[in-house]
Scaffold this motif. Structure first.
Motif, short mmCIF file in Angstrom:
data_model
loop_
_atom_site.label_atom_id
_atom_site.label_comp_id
_atom_site.label_asym_id
_atom_site.label_seq_id
_atom_site.Cartn_x
_atom_site.Cartn_y
_atom_site.Cartn_z
N ILE A 1 66.02 -32.89 -2.70
CA ILE A 1 67.21 -32.92 -3.29
C ILE A 1 67.94 -31.40 -3.47
O ILE A 1 69.23 -31.47 -3.57
N PHE A 2 67.08 -30.36 -3.23
CA PHE A 2 67.65 -29.08 -3.60
C PHE A 2 67.47 -28.34 -2.25
O PHE A 2 66.35 -28.46 -1.57
N ASP A 3 68.37 -27.29 -1.90
CA ASP A 3 67.98 -26.37 -0.89
C ASP A 3 67.43 -24.91 -1.81
O ASP A 3 68.18 -24.23 -2.42
N ASN A 4 66.08 -24.72 -1.97
CA ASN A 4 65.62 -23.95 -2.83
C ASN A 4 66.19 -22.46 -2.60
O ASN A 4 66.74 -21.61 -3.64
N GLU A 5 66.26 -22.21 -1.37
CA GLU A 5 66.73 -20.76 -1.04
C GLU A 5 68.22 -20.50 -1.23
O GLU A 5 68.48 -19.56 -1.86
N VAL A 6 69.08 -21.65 -1.01
CA VAL A 6 70.34 -21.52 -1.10
C VAL A 6 70.73 -21.57 -2.84
O VAL A 6 71.79 -20.82 -3.19
N GLN A 7 70.10 -22.64 -3.56
CA GLN A 7 70.48 -22.93 -4.68
C GLN A 7 69.69 -22.21 -5.72
O GLN A 7 69.85 -22.52 -6.91
N GLY A 8 68.71 -21.56 -5.58
CA GLY A 8 67.91 -20.71 -6.59
C GLY A 8 67.18 -21.70 -7.32
O GLY A 8 67.05 -21.29 -8.70
N THR A 9 66.44 -22.92 -6.95
CA THR A 9 65.87 -23.68 -8.01
C THR A 9 64.35 -23.51 -7.91
O THR A 9 63.73 -24.42 -8.12
N GLY A 10 64.12 -22.30 -7.48
CA GLY A 10 62.48 -22.14 -7.50
C GLY A 10 61.64 -22.91 -6.41
O GLY A 10 61.81 -22.72 -5.42
N SER A 11 60.71 -23.72 -7.16
CA SER A 11 59.84 -24.54 -6.36
C SER A 11 60.47 -25.71 -5.83
O SER A 11 59.61 -26.37 -4.89
N GLY A 12 61.57 -26.16 -6.32
CA GLY A 12 62.15 -27.36 -5.93
C GLY A 12 62.53 -28.15 -7.37
O GLY A 12 62.74 -27.59 -8.29
N GLY A 13 62.94 -29.42 -6.98
CA GLY A 13 63.25 -30.58 -8.07
C GLY A 13 62.20 -31.36 -8.83
O GLY A 13 60.98 -31.20 -8.36
N SER A 14 62.53 -31.75 -10.12
CA SER A 14 61.62 -32.54 -10.81
C SER A 14 62.29 -33.18 -11.82
O SER A 14 63.64 -33.27 -11.74
N GLY A 15 61.58 -33.89 -12.59
CA GLY A 15 62.29 -34.94 -13.71
C GLY A 15 62.54 -36.35 -13.20
O GLY A 15 62.32 -36.44 -12.06
N CYS A 16 62.33 -37.18 -14.24
CA CYS A 16 62.45 -38.58 -14.06
C CYS A 16 63.74 -38.83 -12.94
O CYS A 16 63.61 -39.77 -12.10
N GLY A 17 64.63 -38.19 -12.95
CA GLY A 17 65.87 -38.48 -12.00
C GLY A 17 65.65 -37.81 -10.60
O GLY A 17 66.27 -38.47 -9.80
N CYS A 18 64.62 -37.10 -10.26
CA CYS A 18 64.35 -36.49 -9.23
C CYS A 18 64.14 -37.63 -8.14
O CYS A 18 64.57 -37.94 -7.35
N ALA A 19 62.94 -38.41 -8.48
CA ALA A 19 62.39 -39.35 -7.68
C ALA A 19 63.33 -40.35 -7.38
O ALA A 19 63.59 -41.03 -6.36
N ALA A 20 64.01 -40.94 -8.65
CA ALA A 20 64.96 -42.30 -8.81
C ALA A 20 66.17 -41.91 -7.79
O ALA A 20 66.41 -42.59 -6.83
N VAL A 21 66.87 -40.57 -8.06
CA VAL A 21 67.82 -40.27 -7.26
C VAL A 21 67.65 -40.19 -5.59
O VAL A 21 68.32 -40.72 -4.92
N THR A 22 66.67 -39.61 -5.24
CA THR A 22 66.38 -39.19 -3.93
C THR A 22 65.84 -40.50 -3.42
O THR A 22 66.32 -40.68 -2.23
N MET A 23 65.15 -41.24 -3.94
CA MET A 23 64.93 -42.61 -3.29
C MET A 23 66.07 -43.38 -3.11
O MET A 23 66.30 -43.93 -2.00
N CYS A 24 66.91 -43.58 -4.15
CA CYS A 24 68.00 -44.45 -3.98
C CYS A 24 69.01 -44.20 -3.09
O CYS A 24 69.66 -44.79 -2.51
N ALA A 25 69.47 -42.68 -3.07
CA ALA A 25 70.31 -42.02 -2.16
C ALA A 25 70.00 -42.08 -0.84
O ALA A 25 70.70 -42.10 0.05
N HIS A 26 68.82 -41.54 -0.77
CA HIS A 26 68.37 -40.87 0.77
C HIS A 26 67.49 -41.71 1.31
O HIS A 26 67.55 -42.24 2.49
#
Length: 373
Positions: A301-326
């Motif tokens: 869901i994130f490009d860590n190097e470009v977006q500066g999100t550290g290790s990546g995404g998390s949260g209840c919405g992370c898995a739900a949005v990525t599964m639904c959208a991708h």
């Protein structure tokens, strides 16, 4: 056919269909690698609200409205909702879904809630207790930071192992039948909770409907156990959750007598780069190699190097949005045939953290397969 598999798993004799899904996300998620696949991106992360918690409730409302619209269903045609979030007493769920007046099972599995909701919804439909049910989860970066870490105004420095809580929500409708291929704009009038933001999603949703070639069924689940490796660093959620993911994946493969290669993808929810490395190491110690099949929603869901999100995404919405959208559209288009979806959660609260307790983890596995409608 025996439905109970091994110690922790079920294989459904009558697998439920995922009739439709809907997802909404914030501006940062919209700028990420799968941003163009998300149904609806907010103009800002307030979503027209005055406070962060109210904004997260709006995310759930909009995601469910989108899913209902795609399916051409009214809210009163859903028998149950299974839903949850990260906030205290699941307040985003309570305030966001109350207007739909659907019988609700409120859930808390931390970031694994998408898996928990889908598993319980699938069990309910497969057992014949309902014809159509919904599964909804959400998270919001600002509301989660405020509750679990620091107020945004504090502007603290984030270590590289930290994951970035996704601002987003995903809703899935499960049913005994696959549902009808319908144009979203023709059915928008049938939803009970209309929104001024919906118009911007109509063309994308109509395009998605036209592209469907397969249905998707949930054919099995593995319920995870609480696993505690003694991690206490709330800035390193990947380390806290990876042991639970490893335990659940191992149990799933054992219960179903399958190898990792049975799946096109094994998709964890919220481990990020640090957690993924730990997961692969833990499974390698058990002689299980999923490296070539594995990916993580937090890395998609994130490009860590470009977006500066550290290790990546998390949260209840992370898995739900990525599964639904991708990933769900990939199944519908026939690009993937079988996937193992393993959302992961860190079971901490601000009370347990402040009292110096460990951060236990949990994970739930859901088997999704493309099938003829």
């Amino acid at each position: 056919m025996a439905q109970q598999m091994g110690r922790q798993s079920l294989q459904f004799e009558n697998p439920p269909w995922i009739i439709s899904s809907g997802c909404i996300a914030g501006t940062k998620e919209g700028e990420g690698p799968i941003g163009h696949e998300i149904d609806l991106i907010g103009e800002d992360d307030n979503f027209g609200c005055d406070i962060w918690e109210e904004a997260e409730s709006t995310l759930q409302k909009e995601a469910l409205t989108l899913a209902l619209g795609k399916a051409g269903l009214r809210a009163d045609e859903l028998r149950y909702l299974f839903a949850g979030d990260l906030l205290g007493q699941s307040m985003a769920t309570s305030f966001g879904l109350q207007p739909f007046e659907i019988p609700l099972f409120g859930l808390y599995g931390a970031c694994s809630t998408a898996g928990e909701a889908l598993a319980l919804a699938a069990m309910t439909v497969a057992a014949g207790y309902a014809d159509v049910v919904g599964a909804v989860t959400s998270s919001h970066f600002a509301s989660a930071e405020k509750q679990f870490r620091f107020p945004l105004e504090y502007a603290n420095q984030r270590p590289l192992c930290t994951t970035w809580t996704v601002t987003g929500a995903g809703a899935f409708l499960l049913g005994r039948e696959s549902g009808k291929k319908q144009n979203y704009s023709d059915n928008r009038k049938r939803t009970d909770a209309g929104s001024p933001m919906i118009k911007r999603a109509e063309q994308k949703i109509a395009d998605d409907t036209e592209q469907k070639v397969c249905g998707v069924r949930i054919t099995g689940i593995t319920t995870g156990k609480i696993v505690d490796y003694g991690v206490r660093d709330s800035m390193n959620m990947g380390a806290a959750m990876a042991p639970a993911a490893a335990d659940c994946i191992q149990a799933h493969l054992k219960d179903f007598s399958r190898s990792p290669s049975w799946y096109d993808k094994i998709i964890t929810g919220d481990l990020g780069a640090v957690g993924r490395e730990i997961l692969l190491d833990l499974l390698a110690q058990k002689k299980i190699d999923i490296g070539s099949f594995h990916t993580d929603c937090g890395l998609e869901i994130f490009d860590n190097e470009v977006q500066g999100t550290g290790s990546g995404g998390s949260g209840c919405g992370c898995a739900a949005v990525t599964m639904c959208a991708h990933f769900l559209p990939m199944l519908r288009r026939g690009e993937l045939k079988r996937i193992l979806f393993v959302p992961t959660g860190a079971l901490l609260s601000k009370i347990s953290f402040n009292e110096g307790e460990n951060i236990p983890g949990i994970a739930h596995a859901v088997v999704l397969e493309a099938a003829e409608n």
